[in-house]
Scaffold this motif. Structure first.
Motif, PDB file in Angstrom:
ATOM      1  N   GLY A 179     -17.529  27.163  39.686  1.00 24.36           N
ATOM      2  CA  GLY A 179     -17.678  25.864  39.040  1.00 24.36           C
ATOM      3  C   GLY A 179     -17.995  25.935  37.559  1.00 24.36           C
ATOM      4  N   ALA A 180     -18.190  27.134  37.013  1.00 25.72           N
ATOM      5  CA  ALA A 180     -18.467  27.258  35.577  1.00 25.72           C
ATOM      6  C   ALA A 180     -17.242  26.825  34.768  1.00 25.72           C
ATOM      7  N   VAL A 181     -17.481  26.294  33.594  1.00 31.04           N
ATOM      8  CA  VAL A 181     -16.409  25.840  32.712  1.00 31.04           C
ATOM      9  C   VAL A 181     -15.745  27.049  32.072  1.00 31.04           C
ATOM     10  N   GLY A 182     -14.417  27.133  32.179  1.00 31.76           N
ATOM     11  CA  GLY A 182     -13.668  28.235  31.588  1.00 31.76           C
ATOM     12  C   GLY A 182     -12.959  27.820  30.316  1.00 31.76           C
ATOM     13  N   PRO A 183     -12.419  28.785  29.581  1.00 32.16           N
ATOM     14  CA  PRO A 183     -11.731  28.487  28.323  1.00 32.16           C
ATOM     15  C   PRO A 183     -10.570  27.517  28.484  1.00 32.16           C
ATOM     16  N   ASP A 184      -9.802  27.625  29.558  1.00 32.01           N
ATOM     17  CA  ASP A 184      -8.659  26.728  29.740  1.00 32.01           C
ATOM     18  C   ASP A 184      -9.120  25.285  29.956  1.00 32.01           C
ATOM     19  N   GLN A 185     -10.203  25.108  30.706  1.00 23.35           N
ATOM     20  CA  GLN A 185     -10.747  23.761  30.894  1.00 23.35           C
ATOM     21  C   GLN A 185     -11.235  23.197  29.567  1.00 23.35           C
ATOM     22  N   TYR A 186     -11.883  24.041  28.785  1.00 26.30           N
ATOM     23  CA  TYR A 186     -12.367  23.601  27.486  1.00 26.30           C
ATOM     24  C   TYR A 186     -11.202  23.158  26.605  1.00 26.30           C
ATOM     25  N   ARG A 187     -10.137  23.973  26.541  1.00 29.22           N
ATOM     26  CA  ARG A 187      -8.994  23.639  25.693  1.00 29.22           C
ATOM     27  C   ARG A 187      -8.352  22.320  26.120  1.00 29.22           C
ATOM     28  N   SER A 188      -8.243  22.110  27.417  1.00 34.83           N
ATOM     29  CA  SER A 188      -7.671  20.864  27.918  1.00 34.83           C
ATOM     30  C   SER A 188      -8.520  19.675  27.498  1.00 34.83           C
ATOM     31  N   MET A 189      -9.839  19.816  27.618  1.00 37.40           N
ATOM     32  CA  MET A 189     -10.750  18.754  27.193  1.00 37.40           C
ATOM     33  C   MET A 189     -10.614  18.480  25.705  1.00 37.40           C
ATOM     34  N   ALA A 190     -10.619  19.545  24.889  1.00 41.77           N
ATOM     35  CA  ALA A 190     -10.559  19.389  23.439  1.00 41.77           C
ATOM     36  C   ALA A 190      -9.235  18.781  22.997  1.00 41.77           C
ATOM     37  N   GLU A 191      -8.150  19.155  23.675  1.00 42.88           N
ATOM     38  CA  GLU A 191      -6.847  18.600  23.302  1.00 42.88           C
ATOM     39  C   GLU A 191      -6.812  17.099  23.539  1.00 42.88           C
ATOM     40  N   ASP A 192      -7.433  16.642  24.638  1.00 42.73           N
ATOM     41  CA  ASP A 192      -7.472  15.204  24.903  1.00 42.73           C
ATOM     42  C   ASP A 192      -8.502  14.494  24.014  1.00 42.73           C
ATOM     43  N   LYS A 193      -9.693  15.052  23.956  1.00 47.68           N
ATOM     44  CA  LYS A 193     -10.776  14.359  23.250  1.00 47.68           C
ATOM     45  C   LYS A 193     -10.540  14.288  21.747  1.00 47.68           C
ATOM     46  N   THR A 194     -10.021  15.339  21.158  1.00 45.42           N
ATOM     47  CA  THR A 194      -9.855  15.407  19.703  1.00 45.42           C
ATOM     48  C   THR A 194      -8.398  15.482  19.286  1.00 45.42           C
ATOM     49  N   GLY A 195      -7.622  16.321  19.982  1.00 45.55           N
ATOM     50  CA  GLY A 195      -6.235  16.521  19.576  1.00 45.55           C
ATOM     51  C   GLY A 195      -5.344  15.323  19.799  1.00 45.55           C
ATOM     52  N   ALA A 196      -5.620  14.536  20.835  1.00 40.03           N
ATOM     53  CA  ALA A 196      -4.731  13.422  21.171  1.00 40.03           C
ATOM     54  C   ALA A 196      -4.602  12.436  20.014  1.00 40.03           C
ATOM     55  N   LEU A 197      -5.715  12.112  19.357  1.00 37.40           N
ATOM     56  CA  LEU A 197      -5.652  11.110  18.288  1.00 37.40           C
ATOM     57  C   LEU A 197      -5.034  11.682  17.012  1.00 37.40           C
ATOM     58  N   LEU A 198      -5.297  12.959  16.728  1.00 40.72           N
ATOM     59  CA  LEU A 198      -4.652  13.576  15.571  1.00 40.72           C
ATOM     60  C   LEU A 198      -3.140  13.655  15.780  1.00 40.72           C
ATOM     61  N   GLY A 199      -2.737  14.050  16.997  1.00 36.51           N
ATOM     62  CA  GLY A 199      -1.309  14.076  17.297  1.00 36.51           C
ATOM     63  C   GLY A 199      -0.699  12.692  17.256  1.00 36.51           C
ATOM     64  N   CYS A 200      -1.423  11.712  17.774  1.00 32.82           N
ATOM     65  CA  CYS A 200      -0.929  10.334  17.773  1.00 32.82           C
ATOM     66  C   CYS A 200      -0.750   9.824  16.350  1.00 32.82           C
ATOM     67  N   ALA A 201      -1.665  10.163  15.462  1.00 34.51           N
ATOM     68  CA  ALA A 201      -1.585   9.682  14.083  1.00 34.51           C
ATOM     69  C   ALA A 201      -0.277  10.111  13.427  1.00 34.51           C
ATOM     70  N   ILE A 202       0.040  11.402  13.525  1.00 32.94           N
ATOM     71  CA  ILE A 202       1.302  11.880  12.938  1.00 32.94           C
ATOM     72  C   ILE A 202       2.490  11.256  13.651  1.00 32.94           C
ATOM     73  N   ALA A 203       2.406  11.195  14.991  1.00 30.74           N
ATOM     74  CA  ALA A 203       3.519  10.673  15.774  1.00 30.74           C
ATOM     75  C   ALA A 203       3.768   9.197  15.494  1.00 30.74           C
ATOM     76  N   LEU A 204       2.709   8.417  15.296  1.00 30.98           N
ATOM     77  CA  LEU A 204       2.897   6.999  14.989  1.00 30.98           C
ATOM     78  C   LEU A 204       3.628   6.828  13.658  1.00 30.98           C
ATOM     79  N   GLY A 205       3.245   7.630  12.663  1.00 34.51           N
ATOM     80  CA  GLY A 205       3.942   7.556  11.381  1.00 34.51           C
ATOM     81  C   GLY A 205       5.417   7.883  11.530  1.00 34.51           C
TER      82      GLY A 205
END
Length: 348
Positions: A179-205
């Motif tokens: 049940g410990a958090v692994g690197p892949d789980q962390y990356r998935s979380m970070a991509e959604d929590k932080t990356g999604a809006l940065l990606g959306c910003a460029i994509a919206l433009g």
């Protein structure tokens, strides 16, 4: 990063802010006076009494700049991206307001967070109002690509919620074993929590600029990679950042025992430092200053700091590589590349 790049990025951020600011002010002016006052406070335009221009920081405006550059990179005028830029800036603002409440963070940009200044209930209400306003502003944008842009923003909002949900759930996971958090789980979380809006910003433009869907997808992926890099650097700053710069106490994330990338990377080690760190983190006793300082030293000794730097660099390289996968307008592409590098140059 070379000084000249920093100067160039400063010019891009300033130009984008000047282009987007009138529409952002107009949008906030449509809110109820009370929620509008809290929005203005969150955006750094006023103090908690509603007095304009006193002691607030507007932030760098990175997301609105990414939207403008996304349009320019596909050969459109940056002005077509203004509605998208307003939307992502508002989404970023409301997400910070709600995150501060969930995380119990009392400071934001070196002054009281909105919930500390106005109360928890009012801050939740203001965040909800800003959230709705973001979607409305984009939905009212003229042109043939508005529907695609709104669908993309709505998908991003769902991703943001998923990322924040995972981040909160991590608090219940053990530090080691099943049940410990692994690197892949962390990356998935970070991509959604932080990356999604940065990606959306460029994509919206790019979307509002009329780019083909394949080009939009490549730019969005680059922004998501950038977001993971940005998040892991934020984790470094949460442990070792200068409080005068971050606005948060030194070792703040360690005191809260947050499952950040440096800590997870350190615990993945097999040496004495990793074992001692695990014992400290599993202890029911709260971290005092001395314990937090010792934990930070153990994270570094176990390789967590170096591993996090490497993780950030890897995702930044992937993001910058993405800009070369599709034909883009040279000037805007160079500005995007410089902005990507700039975002990782935060005293890390």
């Amino acid at each position: 990063m070379p000084y000249g790049h920093g100067v160039a990025v400063g010019g891009v951020l300033k130009r984008s802010r000047e282009l987007v600011r009138p529409a952002l002010v107009e949008a906030v002016g449509r809110l109820h006076p009370w929620t509008g006052e809290m929005a203005a406070y969150a955006l750094g335009w006023s103090d908690a009494s509603g007095t304009p221009g006193r002691g607030g920081s507007e932030g760098k405006g990175v997301r609105q700049a990414l939207a403008v550059l996304g349009a320019e990179a596909v050969g459109a005028d940056g002005g077509v991206a203004v509605a998208g830029a307003v939307a992502v800036e508002l989404v970023h603002t409301f997400s910070l307001m709600h995150d501060d409440i969930m995380d119990g963070d009392g400071l934001r940009r070196q002054r009281p967070a909105v919930w500390k200044a106005y109360g928890t209930g009012p801050a939740v209400l203001a965040g909800d109002a800003i959230h709705a306003l973001a979607v409305q502003c984009l939905a009212e944008a003229p042109g043939p690509f508005t529907g695609d842009a709104v669908r993309r923003l709505c998908g991003t909002l769902n991703a943001l919620v998923s990322g924040q949900a995972e981040d909160l759930r991590f608090e219940r996971h053990p530090w080691s074993g099943t049940g410990a958090v692994g690197p892949d789980q962390y990356r998935s979380m970070a991509e959604d929590k932080t990356g999604a809006l940065l990606g959306c910003a460029i994509a919206l433009g790019a979307t509002l600029g009329g780019a083909p869907s394949a080009t939009v997808a490549v730019l969005e992926r680059a922004g998501r990679q950038l977001g993971v890099a940005f998040q892991v650097v934020d984790d470094l700053l949460g442990i070792w950042g200068d409080p005068a710069v971050t606005g948060k106490p030194v070792h703040g994330d360690l005191r809260l025992r947050k499952k950040t990338y440096p800590v997870l990377a350190a615990l993945a080690g097999t040496g004495a430092a990793a074992r001692e760190l695990a014992v400290l983190l599993d202890s029911p006793e709260p971290f005092d200053s001395a314990t937090a300082t010792r934990a930070a030293a153990l994270v570094e000794e176990a390789g967590g700091r170096a591993a996090t730097r490497e993780e950030a660099r890897r995702h930044l390289d992937a993001a910058r590589h993405g800009l070369r996968e599709v034909p883009l307008a040279p000037g805007a592409a160079a500005d995007l590349d410089a902005l990507f590098a700039y975002l990782l140059d935060r005293s890390w």
